[in-house]
Write a protein that holds these residues in place. Structure first.
Motif, PDB file in Angstrom:
ATOM      1  N   ASN A   1       0.898  -1.149  -0.490  1.00  0.00           N
ATOM      2  CA  ASN A   1       0.326  -0.092  -0.012  1.00  0.00           C
ATOM      3  C   ASN A   1       1.273   1.603   0.067  1.00  0.00           C
ATOM      4  O   ASN A   1       0.697   2.413   0.503  1.00  0.00           O
ATOM      5  N   VAL A   2       1.862   1.694  -0.768  1.00  0.00           N
ATOM      6  CA  VAL A   2       2.989   2.511  -1.102  1.00  0.00           C
ATOM      7  C   VAL A   2       2.135   3.359  -2.306  1.00  0.00           C
ATOM      8  O   VAL A   2       1.904   2.693  -3.450  1.00  0.00           O
ATOM      9  N   ARG A   3       2.358   4.671  -2.005  1.00  0.00           N
ATOM     10  CA  ARG A   3       2.247   5.411  -4.047  1.00  0.00           C
ATOM     11  C   ARG A   3       3.541   6.528  -3.987  1.00  0.00           C
ATOM     12  O   ARG A   3       4.344   6.721  -3.289  1.00  0.00           O
ATOM     13  N   PRO A   4       3.479   6.370  -5.272  1.00  0.00           N
ATOM     14  CA  PRO A   4       4.165   7.446  -6.443  1.00  0.00           C
ATOM     15  C   PRO A   4       3.964   8.562  -4.971  1.00  0.00           C
ATOM     16  O   PRO A   4       2.997   9.233  -4.791  1.00  0.00           O
ATOM     17  N   GLY A   5       5.663   9.156  -5.091  1.00  0.00           N
ATOM     18  CA  GLY A   5       5.327  10.328  -4.151  1.00  0.00           C
ATOM     19  C   GLY A   5       5.579   9.751  -2.433  1.00  0.00           C
ATOM     20  O   GLY A   5       6.341  10.785  -1.146  1.00  0.00           O
ATOM     21  N   ASP A   6       5.445   8.829  -1.748  1.00  0.00           N
ATOM     22  CA  ASP A   6       5.668   8.454  -0.194  1.00  0.00           C
ATOM     23  C   ASP A   6       7.163   8.938   0.066  1.00  0.00           C
ATOM     24  O   ASP A   6       7.472   8.015  -1.267  1.00  0.00           O
ATOM     25  N   ARG A   7       7.111   8.743   0.924  1.00  0.00           N
ATOM     26  CA  ARG A   7       9.069   8.429   1.693  1.00  0.00           C
ATOM     27  C   ARG A   7       9.466   7.063   1.933  1.00  0.00           C
ATOM     28  O   ARG A   7       8.038   6.474   2.620  1.00  0.00           O
ATOM     29  N   VAL A   8       9.954   6.162   1.683  1.00  0.00           N
ATOM     30  CA  VAL A   8      10.157   5.131   2.293  1.00  0.00           C
ATOM     31  C   VAL A   8      11.534   4.967   2.411  1.00  0.00           C
ATOM     32  O   VAL A   8      12.665   4.967   2.533  1.00  0.00           O
ATOM     33  N   VAL A   9      11.821   3.572   3.252  1.00  0.00           N
ATOM     34  CA  VAL A   9      13.172   2.875   3.761  1.00  0.00           C
ATOM     35  C   VAL A   9      13.035   1.696   3.095  1.00  0.00           C
ATOM     36  O   VAL A   9      11.663   1.068   2.977  1.00  0.00           O
ATOM     37  N   VAL A  10      14.063   1.066   2.438  1.00  0.00           N
ATOM     38  CA  VAL A  10      15.048   0.428   1.756  1.00  0.00           C
ATOM     39  C   VAL A  10      15.476  -0.749   3.164  1.00  0.00           C
ATOM     40  O   VAL A  10      16.164   0.111   3.339  1.00  0.00           O
ATOM     41  N   VAL A  11      15.001  -1.516   3.117  1.00  0.00           N
ATOM     42  CA  VAL A  11      15.635  -2.185   4.273  1.00  0.00           C
ATOM     43  C   VAL A  11      16.444  -3.883   2.915  1.00  0.00           C
ATOM     44  O   VAL A  11      15.886  -4.358   2.062  1.00  0.00           O
TER      45      VAL A  11
ATOM     46  N   ALA B   1       9.108   3.368  -9.524  1.00  0.00           N
ATOM     47  CA  ALA B   1       7.584   3.021  -8.652  1.00  0.00           C
ATOM     48  C   ALA B   1       6.857   4.470  -7.837  1.00  0.00           C
ATOM     49  O   ALA B   1       6.287   4.329  -7.909  1.00  0.00           O
ATOM     50  N   GLY B   2       7.827   5.255  -8.236  1.00  0.00           N
ATOM     51  CA  GLY B   2       7.482   7.383  -8.500  1.00  0.00           C
ATOM     52  C   GLY B   2       7.649   7.118  -6.306  1.00  0.00           C
ATOM     53  O   GLY B   2       7.339   8.280  -5.804  1.00  0.00           O
ATOM     54  N   LEU B   3       9.016   6.267  -5.859  1.00  0.00           N
ATOM     55  CA  LEU B   3       8.726   6.535  -4.590  1.00  0.00           C
ATOM     56  C   LEU B   3       9.878   6.845  -4.481  1.00  0.00           C
ATOM     57  O   LEU B   3      11.310   7.272  -4.768  1.00  0.00           O
ATOM     58  N   GLN B   4      10.126   7.860  -3.113  1.00  0.00           N
ATOM     59  CA  GLN B   4      11.356   8.560  -2.056  1.00  0.00           C
ATOM     60  C   GLN B   4      12.079   7.907  -1.328  1.00  0.00           C
ATOM     61  O   GLN B   4      11.887   7.700  -0.010  1.00  0.00           O
ATOM     62  N   VAL B   5      12.930   7.567  -1.318  1.00  0.00           N
ATOM     63  CA  VAL B   5      14.225   6.723  -0.936  1.00  0.00           C
ATOM     64  C   VAL B   5      14.830   7.634   0.142  1.00  0.00           C
ATOM     65  O   VAL B   5      15.610   8.154  -0.618  1.00  0.00           O
ATOM     66  N   VAL B   6      14.540   7.404   1.418  1.00  0.00           N
ATOM     67  CA  VAL B   6      14.796   8.721   2.674  1.00  0.00           C
ATOM     68  C   VAL B   6      16.128   7.788   3.483  1.00  0.00           C
ATOM     69  O   VAL B   6      17.596   7.771   3.640  1.00  0.00           O
TER      70      VAL B   6
END
Ligand SMILES: O=P(O)(O)OC[C@H]1O[C@H](OP(=O)(O)OP(=O)(O)O)[C@H](O)[C@@H]1O
Ligand SMILES: O=C(O)c1cc(=O)[nH]c(=O)[nH]1
Length: 191
Positions: A116-126, A146-151
């Motif tokens: 349930n993530v959408r373009p523009g979401d801030r995410v952590v990659v593990v 997919a338009g996610l921001q990897v922070v």
């Protein structure tokens, strides 16, 4: 349980349940290289106590980042992301977990990133382990597509070889490892 005690217990579990050593380089890695040691992290990430420890420790490190999602390349990342998502629910500010497929599906809803993530979401990659960082870099690329921001990147174990951390740092500002190989070697030497 205090954070320092959780981290110490996690290191002990990694040494006892995940770490394997051989006098000869007999473990074949995903990069094709052979190594004298191997971390089978699934033994810890799929373990109930491991889930509790990992969920709390990573949640503690990322809770100020205001991210909407956490996930990475299946399979290593999946139980880690799920543990953090579950912990985030208990703490009252839910973070969605997501899965990055190794390959795009060619049927159904053809998504490489599931959840349930959408373009523009801030995410952590593990990830569970980094060696070359190649798997984590694949996850970062798929997230961006997919338009996610990897922070941030957070990993369970940094093997401290083959420039894994440095390679990922070319793409993301911060790579946080709960445990590095030296921690486990020191614990092993003292036990
Ligand atoms: O930094 P790298 O050189 O990419 O190596 C680390 C990767 O190796 C393992 O994945 P593996 O391909 O064995 O897949 P799995 O998680 O599906 O078991 C591990 O889960 C990491 O994702
Ligand atoms: O580089 C890898 O493939 C790798 C190393 C390791 O210690 N554990 C693992 O699951 N993969």
């Amino acid at each position: 349980m205090h954070t320092d005690a959780m981290l110490q217990r996690l290191k002990e579990k990694i040494l006892q349940q995940a770490f394997q050593y051989s006098e000869t380089p007999s473990f074949r890695l995903v990069s094709g290289a052979f190594s004298r040691f191997y971390f089978n992290c699934k033994r810890v990430t799929l373990d109930p106590e491991g889930q509790y420890l990992i969920g709390h420790l990573i949640h503690e490190r990322i809770r100020e980042l205001e991210v909407q999602g956490i996930g990475g390349l299946t399979l290593g990342a999946d139980p880690i992301a799920n543990a953090v998502a579950y912990t985030s629910w208990l703490k009252g500010r839910p973070i969605q977990s997501f899965v990055v497929r190794k390959a795009q599906k060619d049927h159904g809803v053809a998504a490489r990133v599931e959840g349930n993530v959408r373009p523009g979401d801030r995410v952590v990659v593990v990830d569970d382990v980094i060696t070359t960082g190649g798997s984590t870099l694949q996850a970062i690329a798929a997230c961006r597509e997919a338009g996610l921001q990897v922070v941030r990147v957070v990993v369970l174990v940094d093997r401290q070889e083959m420039n894994g951390r440095e390679n990922i740092l070319r793409e993301v500002d911060t790579v946080d490892a709960l445990v590095v190989r030296d921690d486990i070697m020191a614990l092993r030497a003292g036990s």
